[in-house]
Design a protein around this motif. Structure first.
Motif, short mmCIF file in Angstrom:
data_model
loop_
_atom_site.label_atom_id
_atom_site.label_comp_id
_atom_site.label_asym_id
_atom_site.label_seq_id
_atom_site.Cartn_x
_atom_site.Cartn_y
_atom_site.Cartn_z
N ARG A 133 0.84 -1.21 0.00
CA ARG A 133 0.00 0.00 0.00
C ARG A 133 0.86 1.25 0.00
O ARG A 133 0.60 2.21 -0.74
N LEU A 134 1.90 1.26 0.84
CA LEU A 134 2.83 2.40 0.84
C LEU A 134 3.54 2.53 -0.50
O LEU A 134 3.72 3.64 -1.02
N SER A 135 3.95 1.40 -1.07
CA SER A 135 4.62 1.43 -2.37
C SER A 135 3.70 1.97 -3.46
O SER A 135 4.14 2.71 -4.36
N ALA A 136 2.41 1.60 -3.37
CA ALA A 136 1.44 2.11 -4.36
C ALA A 136 1.35 3.63 -4.29
O ALA A 136 1.35 4.31 -5.33
N PHE A 137 1.27 4.17 -3.08
CA PHE A 137 1.18 5.62 -2.96
C PHE A 137 2.49 6.29 -3.36
O PHE A 137 2.49 7.40 -3.91
N ASN A 138 3.62 5.65 -3.10
CA ASN A 138 4.89 6.18 -3.57
C ASN A 138 4.90 6.28 -5.09
O ASN A 138 5.27 7.31 -5.68
#
Length: 595
Positions: free
Chosen positions: A69-74
Motif C-alpha cells: 500500500r505504501l509502495s502504491a502511494f509512492n
C-alpha cells in the motif's frame, strides 16, 4: 481532438503499477483476515494447540499488504510529480511558440490558473485517487468472491445490504452533472473575486474603500453558498441514508442475524461464520470512496479540458527551410496587420500597407498619436504576431524563414513596462545570457548607469528585487533592463517608450545608458517625447495605421504636416506651467489683479 485521459499517457505505466500494487495490497489484506478466521476456528477446535503457520502467514500477509500500500502511494506520487513536470514544461514550450495575440486573448490570469491550479489538480488526482480507485473496486469484488466461496447464503445477505446502499447512493448522485458544473462555476467566481480584490487593493482603497469590490466578493460567496444549499437539499437525506447503510454496522447485523439462524439450524460451522463476519463487514464500506472519487474525476476532467484548450492554441508556423540574415537591416514591405476577429478588414487594421527601410547601424524613430501603430511595428519585428499581408525582412531574410532562436539572437528589447523576475539583480541582468560572468554583469550595469545604485542595495548584486521588481523604483528597473540588453549585445534594438515613466533625474541616466546601448546597432525607437529623437537618422510618422511621413526632424518640421503639428504640440507642452487661479470676485486681490 484527443480524449481527456490521453493526457495521462506519459505516466500511464506508473499509474497502472500503482493501481496493481494497491489492488494486490487489498487481496493480501483480505487473505490475512481469512487466515485469522482459520486461526480462530483451529483454536476453537484445538484450544491447546497454537496454529503457528497460519498465524505467521496472516502476519506476513498483513505486513506485505501494508508495504504494498505504501509502495502504491509512492508510485502514484512519483507519477504525479513527473506528470506535473511534463505538463508544465510542454505548456511553457508550446506557449513560447504561440503568438502574443492568442495569449492576450486568453488572458494572463487564466493561463496562470491553468498552469498552476489545473495542473496541481491533476497532480492530486493521480497521487491520491488512483490507488484509492483500485482499492475501492478490488476490495468489494474480492470480498464478494470469497464470501460466495465460503457460504453463498451469507454472501447474499451482504450483497443485499450493498445493493440497498448503492441504490440509495444512486438517488443521492442523480443530476450531479449539472450541479457539479454549477458548483465549479461558483468556486471559480469566488476565486476570481478574491484575486481581483487583493490585486486591486491600491485602487480599491483610493476610490471606493472596498465597498464595490468587496460587494462583488460577497455576491460570489452568496452564490457559492446557494449552490451548496441547493445541492444539500437535493441529495441531503439520500446521501446521509446511503452513508448509514454503507458502513460496517448494517452488514454486520445482517451477517450476525442470518449466521446465527443458520448456526441454530446446524448448517453453518463457527469457523466459516467467523470468517464471513471478519471479511463481509467491510464490503459495503469499501465502495464509499467511489463517491468521493466521482467528484475528483469530474474536477480532473474540467482541469484536463482547460489544459487541452491551452495546448490547442495555434503556434506560429515554423520555417520550411531555416535561413540566416545577411545583415541587421530592417525592411517592411507592404505590411498590413490587424488584431481583430477579421484581421483583413480595413476597419480593424492596426497597420495598412506600411513600407520602409532601416539601414544597418541607423536610428529609426516611430512617432504618432496614441493608437497610430507605433508599438505594433515594434512588436511585429520579433514576430510576436505574424503579419496578415506583406513581409518583414531582416538582412534580406523574411523573419518567417528564421527559427525562433535565430530571430531572438538578432533583436533585443527595452519596453516601457520593464519586467523583472523575483530574483537577484545579477540574475535579472543575466536573463538570456546565463553563462555571463560577474565581471560582464558589472560592466553592463556600469554602461547602463545602474552600478552606483546597485552597490548601495543591501546585498549589492545579490539583492532580491521582489515580485516584478517591486522593491526597486521605475527608473532603477529600467536601467537594469537596459543592462540586460547591453549584456545580450544583439545587433537590432527595439525601444518602446523607454523613458515613459522616468522622472527628470532618472531620465537623464536612462538616456545616457541608452546612448551606450544604441551604439553600432540598428535601432527602432517608439516615443512620444519628440525632443529625444531630433538626431534620429529617420523619423517615421504614423497616422491611423498608415505611414504618412518619412524624413529627418529638420525637413519634417517645415512640411506643415502631421509631424509639424506634433512638434508644435510638444513645444506648447514644454512651455506649460501650473498657474494659480484668481480668487472669488469679492476678493480685493482678485479685483486688483483685474485692474
Amino acid at each position: 481532438m484527443s480524449k481527456p485521459w490521453d493526457i495521462l499517457r506519459p505516466v500511464q505505466r506508473q499509474i497502472q503499477l500503482a493501481m496493481l500494487l494497491s489492488g494486490t495490497s487489498v487481496v493480501l489484506g483480505l487473505a490475512s483476515l481469512a487466515l485469522l478466521a482459520l486461526v480462530l476456528g483451529h483454536l476453537i477446535q484445538h484450544p491447546h494447540v497454537w496454529p503457528w503457520l497460519p498465524m505467521a502467514l496472516a502476519t506476513a500477509s498483513l505486513a506485505t499488504s501494508l508495504l504494498l500500500r505504501l509502495s502504491a502511494f509512492n508510485q502514484s506520487h512519483y507519477a504525479a510529480f513527473r506528470l506535473e513536470t511534463i505538463l508544465r514544461t510542454n505548456m511553457a514550450q508550446h506557449l513560447a511558440q504561440v503568438s502574443l495575440g492568442h495569449i492576450q486573448q486568453y488572458g494572463a490570469g487564466a493561463l496562470a490558473k491553468v498552469m498552476q491550479d489545473d495542473i496541481k489538480a491533476l497532480h492530486i488526482f493521480v497521487a491520491d485517487s488512483t490507488p484509492l480507485y483500485a482499492r475501492a473496486t478490488v476490495a468489494p469484488l474480492c470480498t464478494l468472491l470469497i464470501l460466495v466461496w465460503l457460504d453463498w447464503r451469507l454472501a447474499s445477505g451482504a450483497v443485499a445490504v450493498l445493493l440497498l446502499g448503492l441504490g440509495v447512493l444512486g438517488l443521492a448522485m442523480r443530476n450531479t452533472g449539472p450541479m457539479q458544473r454549477r458548483y465549479n462555476a461558483a468556486r471559480e467566481r469566488v476565486n476570481a473575486a478574491i484575486v481581483e480584490f487583493v490585486q486591486a487593493m491600491p485602487v480599491v482603497r483610493s476610490f471606493d474603500t472596498g465597498h464595490a469590490t468587496f460587494s462583488r466578493y460577497q455576491q460570489a460567496l452568496e452564490c457559492y453558498r446557494k449552490v451548496l444549499n441547493d445541492w444539500y437539499q437535493q441529495a441531503g437525506f439520500t446521501a446521509r441514508y446511503s452513508f448509514a447503510v454503507l458502513n460496517p454496522l448494517p452488514t454486520l447485523i445482517v451477517l450476525l442475524g442470518l449466521g446465527g439462524w443458520l448456526a441454530t439450524q446446524g448448517t453453518l460451522n463457527f469457523a466459516t461464520w467467523a470468517a464471513v463476519l471478519l471479511l463481509g463487514a467491510g464490503m459495503a464500506e469499501a465502495v464509499m470512496p467511489l463517491m468521493a472519487l466521482h467528484n475528483l474525476v469530474a474536477r480532473a476532467k474540467l482541469s484536463i479540458g482547460r489544459i487541452q484548450q491551452v495546448m490547442a492554441l495555434p503556434a506560429l508556423p515554423p520555417p520550411v527551410q531555416a535561413r540566416l540574415p545577411a545583415s541587421n537591416a530592417i525592411d517592411f514591405e507592404s505590411v498590413s496587420f490587424g488584431y481583430g476577429a477579421d484581421p483583413l478588414s480595413d476597419d480593424e487594421l492596426a497597420l495598412c500597407d506600411v513600407t520602409f527601410h532601416a539601414a544597418p547601424g541607423t536610428i529609426t524613430a516611430l512617432v504618432g498619436s496614441s493608437g497610430a501603430g507605433k508599438t505594433t511595428i515594434a512588436r511585429l519585428i520579433p514576430r510576436f504576431w505574424d503579419v496578415n499581408a506583406g513581409s518583414i525582412r531582416i538582412g534580406g531574410t523574411d523573419i518567417r524563414d528564421m527559427t525562433t532562436e535565430t530571430l531572438m539572437a538578432q533583436v533585443a528589447f527595452v519596453f516601457q513596462e520593464s519586467f523583472l523576475l523575483a530574483d537577484s539583480v545579477a540574475n535579472n541582468i543575466r536573463l538570456g545570457v546565463p553563462e555571463a560572468t560577474m565581471e560582464e554583469v558589472v560592466a553592463a550595469a556600469r554602461a547602463a548607469q545602474a552600478h552606483s545604485f546597485i552597490e548601495k542595495l543591501p546585498e549589492g548584486y545579490a539583492t532580491p528585487v521582489g515580485e516584478r521588481g517591486g522593491l526597486l523604483s521605475g527608473g532603477q528597473r529600467q536601467r537594469i533592463t537596459i543592462a540586460r540588453a547591453l549584456l545580450q549585445n544583439r545587433p537590432i534594438l527595439v525601444l518602446d517608450e523607454p523613458t515613459a515613466f522616468a522622472d527628470p533625474e532618472n531620465e537623464a541616466a536612462v538616456m545616457k545608458a541608452l546612448s551606450a546601448l544604441m551604439r553600432n546597432k540598428t535601432v527602432m525607437m517608439v516615443t512620444h517625447r519628440l525632443s529625444t529623437i531630433r538626431e534620429a537618422d529617420q523619423i517615421l510618422v504614423l497616422e491611423r495605421g498608415q505611414l504618412v511621413e518619412n524624413g529627418q526632424h529638420a525637413e519634417l518640421v517645415t512640411q506643415s504636416g502631421v509631424y509639424a503639428r506634433l512638434w508644435q504640440n510638444h513645444e506648447q507642452a514644454q512651455r506649460w506651467a501650473l498657474k494659480r487661479q484668481p480668487a472669488a470676485l469679492g476678493d480685493d486681490d482678485a479685483k486688483e489683479n483685474k485692474r
